[in-house]
Design an enzyme around this catalytic site. Structure first.
Site, PDB file in Angstrom:
ATOM      1  N   ARG A 181       1.643   1.265  -6.138  1.00 61.61           N
ATOM      2  CA  ARG A 181       1.901   0.191  -4.954  1.00 61.61           C
ATOM      3  C   ARG A 181       0.643  -0.229  -4.504  1.00 61.61           C
ATOM      4  O   ARG A 181       0.867  -1.398  -3.860  1.00 61.61           O
ATOM      5  CB  ARG A 181       2.405   0.954  -3.924  1.00 61.61           C
ATOM      6  CG  ARG A 181       3.861   1.737  -4.342  1.00 61.61           C
ATOM      7  CD  ARG A 181       4.360   2.305  -3.017  1.00 61.61           C
ATOM      8  NE  ARG A 181       5.163   1.239  -2.041  1.00 61.61           N
ATOM      9  CZ  ARG A 181       5.932   1.077  -1.561  1.00 61.61           C
ATOM     10  NH1 ARG A 181       6.920   1.719  -2.284  1.00 61.61           N
ATOM     11  NH2 ARG A 181       6.132   0.027  -0.667  1.00 61.61           N
ATOM     12  N   ASN A 227       0.781   0.248   6.454  1.00 62.30           N
ATOM     13  CA  ASN A 227       1.251  -0.833   5.481  1.00 62.30           C
ATOM     14  C   ASN A 227       1.669  -2.003   6.243  1.00 62.30           C
ATOM     15  O   ASN A 227       2.357  -1.826   7.478  1.00 62.30           O
ATOM     16  CB  ASN A 227       2.211  -0.487   4.568  1.00 62.30           C
ATOM     17  CG  ASN A 227       1.890   0.868   3.686  1.00 62.30           C
ATOM     18  OD1 ASN A 227       0.678   0.988   3.441  1.00 62.30           O
ATOM     19  ND2 ASN A 227       2.756   1.418   3.161  1.00 62.30           N
ATOM     20  N   GLY A 228       1.368  -3.257   5.843  1.00 60.31           N
ATOM     21  CA  GLY A 228       1.829  -4.404   6.526  1.00 60.31           C
ATOM     22  C   GLY A 228       0.835  -5.223   6.990  1.00 60.31           C
ATOM     23  O   GLY A 228      -0.432  -5.002   6.648  1.00 60.31           O
ATOM     24  N   TRP A 249      -3.698  -1.953  -0.890  1.00 60.87           N
ATOM     25  CA  TRP A 249      -3.789  -3.203  -1.605  1.00 60.87           C
ATOM     26  C   TRP A 249      -4.242  -4.247  -0.615  1.00 60.87           C
ATOM     27  O   TRP A 249      -3.623  -4.335   0.277  1.00 60.87           O
ATOM     28  CB  TRP A 249      -2.447  -3.845  -2.224  1.00 60.87           C
ATOM     29  CG  TRP A 249      -2.505  -4.819  -2.936  1.00 60.87           C
ATOM     30  CD1 TRP A 249      -2.614  -5.027  -4.286  1.00 60.87           C
ATOM     31  CD2 TRP A 249      -2.147  -6.250  -2.504  1.00 60.87           C
ATOM     32  NE1 TRP A 249      -2.265  -6.378  -4.757  1.00 60.87           N
ATOM     33  CE2 TRP A 249      -2.196  -7.086  -3.776  1.00 60.87           C
ATOM     34  CE3 TRP A 249      -1.793  -6.552  -1.323  1.00 60.87           C
ATOM     35  CZ2 TRP A 249      -1.820  -8.516  -3.542  1.00 60.87           C
ATOM     36  CZ3 TRP A 249      -1.576  -8.013  -1.130  1.00 60.87           C
ATOM     37  CH2 TRP A 249      -1.859  -8.814  -2.284  1.00 60.87           C
ATOM     38  N   GLU A 300       0.410 -11.201 -16.586  1.00 62.25           N
ATOM     39  CA  GLU A 300       0.194 -10.328 -15.444  1.00 62.25           C
ATOM     40  C   GLU A 300      -0.548  -8.891 -16.236  1.00 62.25           C
ATOM     41  O   GLU A 300      -1.433  -8.309 -15.308  1.00 62.25           O
ATOM     42  CB  GLU A 300       1.216  -9.966 -14.667  1.00 62.25           C
ATOM     43  CG  GLU A 300       2.317  -8.956 -15.553  1.00 62.25           C
ATOM     44  CD  GLU A 300       3.563  -9.008 -14.329  1.00 62.25           C
ATOM     45  OE1 GLU A 300       3.507  -8.929 -13.482  1.00 62.25           O
ATOM     46  OE2 GLU A 300       4.716  -8.899 -15.088  1.00 62.25           O
ATOM     47  N   LYS A 338       4.881 -11.625 -18.427  1.00 63.77           N
ATOM     48  CA  LYS A 338       4.383 -10.280 -18.850  1.00 63.77           C
ATOM     49  C   LYS A 338       3.059  -9.968 -19.401  1.00 63.77           C
ATOM     50  O   LYS A 338       2.565  -9.745 -19.047  1.00 63.77           O
ATOM     51  CB  LYS A 338       5.562  -9.733 -19.881  1.00 63.77           C
ATOM     52  CG  LYS A 338       6.977  -9.267 -19.460  1.00 63.77           C
ATOM     53  CD  LYS A 338       6.786  -7.942 -18.494  1.00 63.77           C
ATOM     54  CE  LYS A 338       6.828  -8.286 -17.002  1.00 63.77           C
ATOM     55  NZ  LYS A 338       7.695  -8.558 -16.148  1.00 63.77           N
ATOM     56  N   CYS A 370       0.763  -1.198   0.030  1.00 61.50           N
ATOM     57  CA  CYS A 370      -0.067   0.013  -0.016  1.00 61.50           C
ATOM     58  C   CYS A 370       0.952   1.161   0.007  1.00 61.50           C
ATOM     59  O   CYS A 370       2.021   1.003   0.056  1.00 61.50           O
ATOM     60  CB  CYS A 370      -1.169   0.130   1.482  1.00 61.50           C
ATOM     61  SG  CYS A 370      -1.593  -1.689   1.741  1.00 61.50           S
ATOM     62  N   LYS A 410       2.808  -3.046  -6.969  1.00 64.47           N
ATOM     63  CA  LYS A 410       4.396  -2.961  -7.015  1.00 64.47           C
ATOM     64  C   LYS A 410       4.997  -3.054  -5.598  1.00 64.47           C
ATOM     65  O   LYS A 410       4.495  -2.659  -4.882  1.00 64.47           O
ATOM     66  CB  LYS A 410       4.801  -1.569  -7.709  1.00 64.47           C
ATOM     67  CG  LYS A 410       6.184  -1.623  -8.207  1.00 64.47           C
ATOM     68  CD  LYS A 410       6.480  -2.029  -9.656  1.00 64.47           C
ATOM     69  CE  LYS A 410       7.587  -1.610 -10.327  1.00 64.47           C
ATOM     70  NZ  LYS A 410       8.003  -2.715 -11.489  1.00 64.47           N
ATOM     71  N   HIS A 450       6.719 -33.331 -23.520  1.00 69.29           N
ATOM     72  CA  HIS A 450       6.360 -34.024 -22.128  1.00 69.29           C
ATOM     73  C   HIS A 450       5.207 -33.833 -21.500  1.00 69.29           C
ATOM     74  O   HIS A 450       4.888 -33.907 -20.324  1.00 69.29           O
ATOM     75  CB  HIS A 450       7.435 -33.938 -21.157  1.00 69.29           C
ATOM     76  CG  HIS A 450       8.791 -34.661 -21.767  1.00 69.29           C
ATOM     77  ND1 HIS A 450       9.186 -35.954 -21.924  1.00 69.29           N
ATOM     78  CD2 HIS A 450       9.995 -34.030 -22.437  1.00 69.29           C
ATOM     79  CE1 HIS A 450      10.197 -36.172 -22.493  1.00 69.29           C
ATOM     80  NE2 HIS A 450      10.761 -34.737 -22.727  1.00 69.29           N
ATOM     81  N   GLU A 483       9.825 -15.257 -18.713  1.00 70.55           N
ATOM     82  CA  GLU A 483       9.605 -13.843 -18.264  1.00 70.55           C
ATOM     83  C   GLU A 483       8.478 -13.432 -19.603  1.00 70.55           C
ATOM     84  O   GLU A 483       7.736 -12.548 -19.029  1.00 70.55           O
ATOM     85  CB  GLU A 483      10.997 -13.163 -18.311  1.00 70.55           C
ATOM     86  CG  GLU A 483      10.846 -11.472 -18.335  1.00 70.55           C
ATOM     87  CD  GLU A 483      10.297 -11.000 -17.236  1.00 70.55           C
ATOM     88  OE1 GLU A 483       9.998 -11.913 -16.177  1.00 70.55           O
ATOM     89  OE2 GLU A 483       9.880  -9.793 -16.971  1.00 70.55           O
TER      90      GLU A 483
HETATM   91  C1  F6R Z   1       6.890  -8.823 -12.541  1.00 70.19           C
HETATM   92  C2  F6R Z   1       7.017  -8.180 -11.554  1.00 70.19           C
HETATM   93  C3  F6R Z   1       7.234  -9.094 -10.027  1.00 70.19           C
HETATM   94  C4  F6R Z   1       8.353  -8.636  -9.418  1.00 70.19           C
HETATM   95  C5  F6R Z   1       8.745  -9.384  -8.116  1.00 70.19           C
HETATM   96  C6  F6R Z   1       9.941  -9.122  -7.313  1.00 70.19           C
HETATM   97  O1  F6R Z   1       6.485  -7.922 -13.537  1.00 70.19           O
HETATM   98  O2  F6R Z   1       7.318  -7.162 -11.154  1.00 70.19           O
HETATM   99  O3  F6R Z   1       7.141 -10.457 -10.391  1.00 70.19           O
HETATM  100  O4  F6R Z   1       9.542  -8.867 -10.202  1.00 70.19           O
HETATM  101  O5  F6R Z   1       7.571  -9.079  -7.234  1.00 70.19           O
HETATM  102  O6  F6R Z   1       9.896  -7.684  -6.979  1.00 70.19           O
HETATM  103  P1  F6R Z   1      11.268  -7.031  -6.795  1.00 70.19           P
HETATM  104  O7  F6R Z   1      12.222  -7.031  -7.763  1.00 70.19           O
HETATM  105  O8  F6R Z   1      10.724  -5.678  -6.228  1.00 70.19           O
HETATM  106  O9  F6R Z   1      11.795  -7.724  -5.271  1.00 70.19           O
END
Ligand code: F6R
Length: 608
Positions: A27, A100-101, A74, A488, A485, A2, A603, A504, A481
């Site tokens: 966030r 937050n937390g 969040w 998500e 992308k 958050c 994020k 497999h 990856e």
């Molecule tokens: C995907 C993404 C997440 C972060 C993961 C780790 O696009 O952004 O999978 O990579 O939450 O976050 P960090 O790198 O900040 O530890």
């Protein structure tokens, strides 16, 4: 996950708080709220939904106040409703708090508070905290917060205000970042410096177990045991334009296009052409220590974990050092075997991810050298590691990580080159690697020009329900990856697989409705990958290939080809990921998804 922002000064607080909240919206964005100090007491406004909803509620009510706290949420405990949104207030409406937390012992606290006659109105853990502060209140807000926190287990970054203490914000931290911004006759409190960059670049990061009492002219930091702390003032180098869209439709697109620059920043000053040895002084390790390393352990989550996997391919082959790549959330509960000559790296864009942080602390406790590959300067990981390498990608606001990923991979290639040269790599091989690294930013720039071609391909497949991504060797993590992308931000189910593993199991899924993205570069596994492509085509699958420039043969065997320039094979992930980022982006836009703030995500994941 958050976002918190608080302001105390002489200007109108409401616009400052709302702007700060918007900067933090990446966030967490399921509900929002604000508490302002007004002549008639605390005014709390909350809503489910984004900050724009909160703004609409506030337009008719220009509270003339210079003191307030705000939050973007969040949800962890309780749905994202107006009631559950922060700030939470005590029953008299005299104390308000944003958090937050997670309060882990909230059930015990709830029982305690119910016994004491408090009424619990929400489904949140946070509400317990505000009642607990009220319960402990005997005239001093800081003391009430201190005594309440002594009863709390869990993680928190909090900001508290009270109508009984005009012009005071009390902030405290345990596991969730908080920073105090130092202005002229005003102070801010936030979970992230981006909320305060407009007003100041001088900050003090709170450490775990610290409580700050902040007024317009002063701030005082003590520990939870009431020991006074001498604050360390730091200067933030991020600029305002770095956290704005700069003419792009989305932060993600801006960040994809920033990659030539961010990659240049990742290698600036770190390439020693003469000796063919990357320069990474921040590791704080002498050459003989690098030679003694027995095993490298990378821990990370999500995209950063994918970068770690690429690092494994690089380091094991270039330096012949064994590398384990662990999901941070698994590492900490798995009792891993660590030797005294092992080196542990936490890889994290934010430097705040709870699982990675916990794994890092676990490794530290076991006595191994703990290093970081981190983006955010001053983040908890950056401060708690024995050394490391900043990736210098600048603020990443789009929830889907793009530029941080490529910068992590670039830094990992520097580490691989350094370890390689300490062990078995010839000066010439080291020089070749470094020369190839230097060309990467221009090559990325060239690939970005294919965005329209990628968009045309996206137009054909954006309605698909499933995608498969295949790669082999060092491009297998790129397949993972690419799939991450897409899923998500577009909510299309996508899986990444090592190309040969397809037969497999996943091959059962292939038909004319299944787009298959294959990274098929001119490298030692090219022929094998071509066989895997043939297996897909034989089952009517549609293949989109990422191929090496000049490979005309592949065009006849697949439905679409996106070319990338040739480079050293260890660096190919830095190029092959670019079209996959673009494809995910274009598909998400065509599906009208919220690219920068995908549903359910946030994020910087600061809860377990
Ligand atoms: C995907 C993404 C997440 C972060 C993961 C780790 O696009 O952004 O999978 O990579 O939450 O976050 P960090 O790198 O900040 O530890």
């Amino acid at each position: 996950m958050c976002g918190i922002v608080g302001y105390v000064g002489s200007r109108r607080a409401q616009p400052i708080l709302l702007k700060g909240l918007k900067r933090l919206e990446y966030r967490g964005y399921d509900s929002a709220g604000i508490a302002m100090f007004t002549d008639s007491g605390l005014m709390v406004t909350k809503c489910a939904g984004k900050i724009s909803c909160l703004e609409q509620l506030l337009t008719g009510d220009p509270a003339d106040s210079t003191h307030g706290i705000a939050h973007t949420r969040w949800a962890t405990h309780g749905e994202p409703t107006e009631l559950n949104a922060h700030p939470h207030a005590d029953e008299k409406g005299e104390i308000a708090l944003v958090h937050n937390g997670i309060i882990e012992n909230y059930r015990t606290l709830k029982e305690f508070l119910l016994q004491k006659g408090y009424h619990i109105r929400t489904e949140t853990d946070t509400e317990m905290l505000v009642h607990l502060i009220r319960f402990n209140y005997k005239g001093c807000l800081t003391e009430a917060v201190r005594n309440a926190l002594a009863q709390v287990d869990g993680t928190y970054g909090i900001a508290v205000m009270s109508s009984m203490h005009p012009g005071v914000v009390v902030a405290a931290r345990m596991g969730s970042p908080l920073v105090i911004g130092l202005g002229d006759g005003e102070h801010l409190v936030a979970s992230d410096v981006s909320a305060m960059l407009e007003h100041t670049n001088k900050v003090v990061y709170l450490e775990d177990g610290e409580i700050a009492t902040v007024t317009a002219d002063d701030y005082r930091i003590t520990t939870i045991q009431n020991v006074q702390i001498t604050p360390q003032i730091e200067e933030v180098t991020w600029t305002l334009d770095q956290i704005e869209k700069g003419g792009y439709d989305h932060f993600m697109l801006k960040e994809i296009h920033e990659q030539p620059t961010t990659l240049r920043n990742a290698i600036r000053g770190r390439l020693n052409f003469e000796e063919g040895i990357p320069r990474l002084n921040g590791l704080n390790l002498q050459y003989d220590q690098l030679r003694k390393i027995q095993k490298v352990i990378f821990t990370a989550c999500g995209t950063s974990w994918h970068a770690g996997l690429i690092g494994k391919y690089m380091i094991e082959e270039l330096a012949r050092v064994a590398v384990d790549v662990e999901y941070a959330s698994e590492f900490r509960y798995r009792s891993p075997i660590l030797g005294k000559n092992d080196i542990f790296f936490a890889i994290s864009q934010s430097g705040e991810t709870t699982d990675t942080l916990a794994a890092m602390r676990e490794a530290k406790q076991r006595g191994v050298t703990v290093l970081g590959i981190v983006n955010v300067v001053g983040s908890t990981m950056a401060r708690e590691t024995d050394g490391g390498v900043y990736i210098h990608a600048g603020p990443e606001i789009g929830v889907a990580s793009t530029k941080a990923f490529t910068s992590q991979v670039m830094v990992l290639s520097l580490i691989a080159g350094l370890l390689g040269r300490m062990r078995q790599l010839s000066p010439q091989a080291g020089q070749e690697l470094i020369e190839a690294m230097q060309k990467i930013p221009d090559q990325v720039e060239k690939i970005l020009k294919s965005s329209d071609q990628v968009k045309k391909i996206a137009e054909q497949y954006y309605r698909a329900n499933n995608f498969l991504y295949l790669g082999r060797g060092i491009n297998y993590p790129v397949a993972l990856e690419g799939a991450l992308k897409l899923k998500e931000i577009s909510y299309i189910h996508a899986e990444g697989y090592p190309a040969a593993e397809m037969k497999h199991g996943p091959i059962a899924l292939i038909d004319e409705n299944m787009p298959v993205v294959v990274i098929a570069l001119k490298d030692p596994v090219y022929d094998k990958v071509m066989s895997n492509i043939a297996e897909v085509k034989a089952r009517n699958g549609n293949v989109i290939a990422i191929a090496t420039e000049g490979d005309t043969e592949i065009a006849e065997r697949v439905n679409h080809v996106i070319y990338i320039p040739e480079t050293n094979r260890f660096l190919t992930p830095l190029l092959s990921i670019i079209p996959l980022q673009l494809m995910a982006y274009h598909i998400a836009v065509m599906r009208e998804c919220h690219v920068d703030q995908p549903r359910n995500l946030a994020k910087s994941v600061t809860v377990e």
